[in-house]
Design a protein around this motif. Structure first.
Motif, PDB file in Angstrom:
ATOM      1  N   PRO A 171       0.838  -1.220   0.000  1.00  0.00           N
ATOM      2  CA  PRO A 171       0.000   0.000   0.000  1.00  0.00           C
ATOM      3  C   PRO A 171       0.863   1.257   0.000  1.00  0.00           C
ATOM      4  CG  PRO A 171      -0.020  -1.053   2.155  1.00  0.00           C
ATOM      5  CD  PRO A 171       0.673  -2.003   1.237  1.00  0.00           C
TER       6      PRO A 171
ATOM      7  N   TRP B  73      -2.859  -3.042  11.504  1.00  0.00           N
ATOM      8  CA  TRP B  73      -3.998  -3.473  10.702  1.00  0.00           C
ATOM      9  C   TRP B  73      -5.259  -3.734  11.530  1.00  0.00           C
ATOM     10  CZ3 TRP B  73      -4.014  -8.216   6.846  1.00  0.00           C
ATOM     11  CH2 TRP B  73      -5.019  -8.009   5.903  1.00  0.00           C
TER      12      TRP B  73
ATOM     13  N   ILE C  52      -2.732  -4.702   4.755  1.00  0.00           N
ATOM     14  CA  ILE C  52      -3.867  -4.328   3.915  1.00  0.00           C
ATOM     15  C   ILE C  52      -3.471  -4.240   2.429  1.00  0.00           C
ATOM     16  CG2 ILE C  52      -3.466  -1.848   4.125  1.00  0.00           C
ATOM     17  CD1 ILE C  52      -6.542  -1.535   4.344  1.00  0.00           C
TER      18      ILE C  52
ATOM     19  N   LYS D 119      -5.779  -3.721  -1.614  1.00  0.00           N
ATOM     20  CA  LYS D 119      -7.103  -3.525  -2.213  1.00  0.00           C
ATOM     21  C   LYS D 119      -7.823  -4.848  -2.483  1.00  0.00           C
ATOM     22  CE  LYS D 119      -6.438   1.039  -4.265  1.00  0.00           C
ATOM     23  NZ  LYS D 119      -6.450   1.836  -5.527  1.00  0.00           N
TER      24      LYS D 119
ATOM     25  N   ALA E 116      -9.266  -5.968   0.685  1.00  0.00           N
ATOM     26  CA  ALA E 116     -10.429  -5.174   1.120  1.00  0.00           C
ATOM     27  C   ALA E 116     -11.700  -5.701   0.473  1.00  0.00           C
ATOM     28  CB  ALA E 116     -10.214  -3.705   0.758  1.00  0.00           C
TER      29      ALA E 116
ATOM     30  N   SER F 168     -15.815  -2.039  -0.706  1.00  0.00           N
ATOM     31  CA  SER F 168     -14.394  -2.315  -0.502  1.00  0.00           C
ATOM     32  C   SER F 168     -13.496  -1.090  -0.702  1.00  0.00           C
ATOM     33  CB  SER F 168     -13.946  -3.438  -1.446  1.00  0.00           C
ATOM     34  OG  SER F 168     -14.096  -3.038  -2.800  1.00  0.00           O
ATOM     35  N   GLU F 169     -13.825  -0.230  -1.668  1.00  0.00           N
ATOM     36  CA  GLU F 169     -12.960   0.928  -1.936  1.00  0.00           C
ATOM     37  C   GLU F 169     -12.926   1.864  -0.737  1.00  0.00           C
ATOM     38  OE1 GLU F 169     -10.246   2.975  -4.310  1.00  0.00           O
ATOM     39  OE2 GLU F 169     -11.235   1.070  -4.735  1.00  0.00           O
TER      40      GLU F 169
ATOM     41  N   TRP G 270     -13.829   1.157   2.260  1.00  0.00           N
ATOM     42  CA  TRP G 270     -13.268   0.409   3.401  1.00  0.00           C
ATOM     43  C   TRP G 270     -11.745   0.439   3.361  1.00  0.00           C
ATOM     44  CZ3 TRP G 270     -10.128  -3.600   4.680  1.00  0.00           C
ATOM     45  CH2 TRP G 270     -10.301  -4.225   5.925  1.00  0.00           C
ATOM     46  N   TYR G 271     -11.198   0.209   2.198  1.00  0.00           N
ATOM     47  CA  TYR G 271      -9.737   0.208   2.035  1.00  0.00           C
ATOM     48  C   TYR G 271      -9.144   1.568   2.381  1.00  0.00           C
ATOM     49  CZ  TYR G 271      -5.169   0.219  -0.280  1.00  0.00           C
ATOM     50  OH  TYR G 271      -3.835   0.346  -0.557  1.00  0.00           O
ATOM     51  N   ASN G 272      -9.699   2.621   1.814  1.00  0.00           N
ATOM     52  CA  ASN G 272      -9.138   3.955   2.043  1.00  0.00           C
ATOM     53  C   ASN G 272      -9.240   4.373   3.512  1.00  0.00           C
ATOM     54  OD1 ASN G 272      -8.417   4.385  -0.661  1.00  0.00           O
ATOM     55  ND2 ASN G 272     -10.478   5.105  -1.201  1.00  0.00           N
TER      56      ASN G 272
ATOM     57  N   THR H 217      -9.487   2.464   6.162  1.00  0.00           N
ATOM     58  CA  THR H 217      -8.625   1.635   7.018  1.00  0.00           C
ATOM     59  C   THR H 217      -7.160   1.995   6.815  1.00  0.00           C
ATOM     60  OG1 THR H 217     -10.225  -0.182   6.861  1.00  0.00           O
ATOM     61  CG2 THR H 217      -8.020  -0.732   7.632  1.00  0.00           C
ATOM     62  N   LEU H 218      -6.736   2.219   5.572  1.00  0.00           N
ATOM     63  CA  LEU H 218      -5.346   2.597   5.307  1.00  0.00           C
ATOM     64  C   LEU H 218      -5.010   3.930   5.971  1.00  0.00           C
ATOM     65  CD1 LEU H 218      -2.649   2.159   3.889  1.00  0.00           C
ATOM     66  CD2 LEU H 218      -3.623   3.213   1.826  1.00  0.00           C
TER      67      LEU H 218
END
Length: 266
Positions: A135, A187, A238, A240, A243, A251-252, A254-256, A258-259
């Motif tokens: 990431p 994480w 993490i 993508k 995610a 997922s998008e 969620w990924y952003n 969380t990152l």
């Protein structure tokens, strides 16, 4: 016979008597002196000389025995003083040598275990990087350190991140679990924010991560199982594609989210 002749005869007789008396006393005195000078030899006949000789012999023997005993005692003490310290010294040296060897063996064992742990963590990182890429903007985790230092550093960072939340003061639990499983220690704490605002809105008891239909009895138990599950089902950190697996509907976002939270931890 004239008076003059009588006087001469009387004088001569007196002289003879005097000489005889002097001779007698001379003999007596000489005999006495001789007896005194030769007392010991002359006393052998009545056992006095033998007794004194026996006494002198016994005294000499006692002195000889005493001297021998003293010499023997000194010799024994000398042997003891040389043997006992040497024996103790050898024993101590052996114990010290064994202790030093045990320390060296333990240090070598620890070195091997730490190197193996570092290799395992780096392998997990490399596997994720090769599969999905790392990431962007997320700092690297230093694994070539002692466990206690890792847990202290990341425990403090996670505690600062979770301060004021239901998960506060659980930083060392997160960090230790991440060390054991060789995954990114940021994480699981970051997912707890995305899924439940750091444990404030859990849909099941102590389930701050939306993790299946699981519930737990306490935070420590829950954290350990979640981190272990991430390692087994998702991998090092993490990504993508992960995610999409964790949160398919969104997922998008969620990924952003969380990152970004992971970056806030450190």
């Amino acid at each position: 016979m004239s008076i003059k002749r009588k006087n001469k005869i009387g004088f001569a007789f007196a002289v003879v008597i005097i000489l005889a008396v002097l001779t007698f006393f001379t003999v007596i005195i000489s005999t006495y002196i001789a007896t005194i000078n030769g007392l010991i030899p002359n006393s052998n006949a009545i056992g006095i000389g033998n007794t004194k000789s026996s006494i002198n012999t016994r005294v000499g023997a006692l002195r000889s025995t005493e001297y021998s005993d003293v010499e023997s005692a000194n010799s024994s003490q000398s042997q003891l003083s040389t043997f006992v310290p040497t024996d103790i010294t050898n024993l101590l040296q052996n114990l010290i040598a064994k202790r030093e060897q045990a320390i060296k063996d333990a240090a070598e064992k620890h070195r091997i275990e730490r190197e193996a742990h570092t290799a395992r963590a780096l392998l997990a990182r490399k596997a994720l990087e090769q599969a999905y890429g790392m990431p962007e903007g997320l700092s690297e985790i230093e694994w070539d350190v002692e466990e206690v230092d890792f847990v202290r550093e990341w425990g403090d960072k996670i505690n600062a991140y979770l301060a004021g939340s239901p998960l506060q003061n659980q930083g060392s639990v997160f960090a230790k679990a991440a060390w054991d499983e060789c995954i990114d220690p940021r994480w699981s704490p970051a997912i707890s924010n995305t899924e439940s605002s750091k444990g404030a809105r859990c849909f099941l008891p102590y389930n701050a991560w939306g993790w299946g239909q699981k519930s737990w009895s306490n935070w420590e138990e829950a954290i350990k199982e979640h981190v272990k599950g991430l390692s087994a089902k998702y991998g090092y950190t993490i990504a993508k594609p992960l995610a999409k697996k964790y949160c398919p509907p969104n997922s998008e976002s969620w990924y952003n989210n969380t990152l970004n939270q992971m970056k806030m931890i450190g």
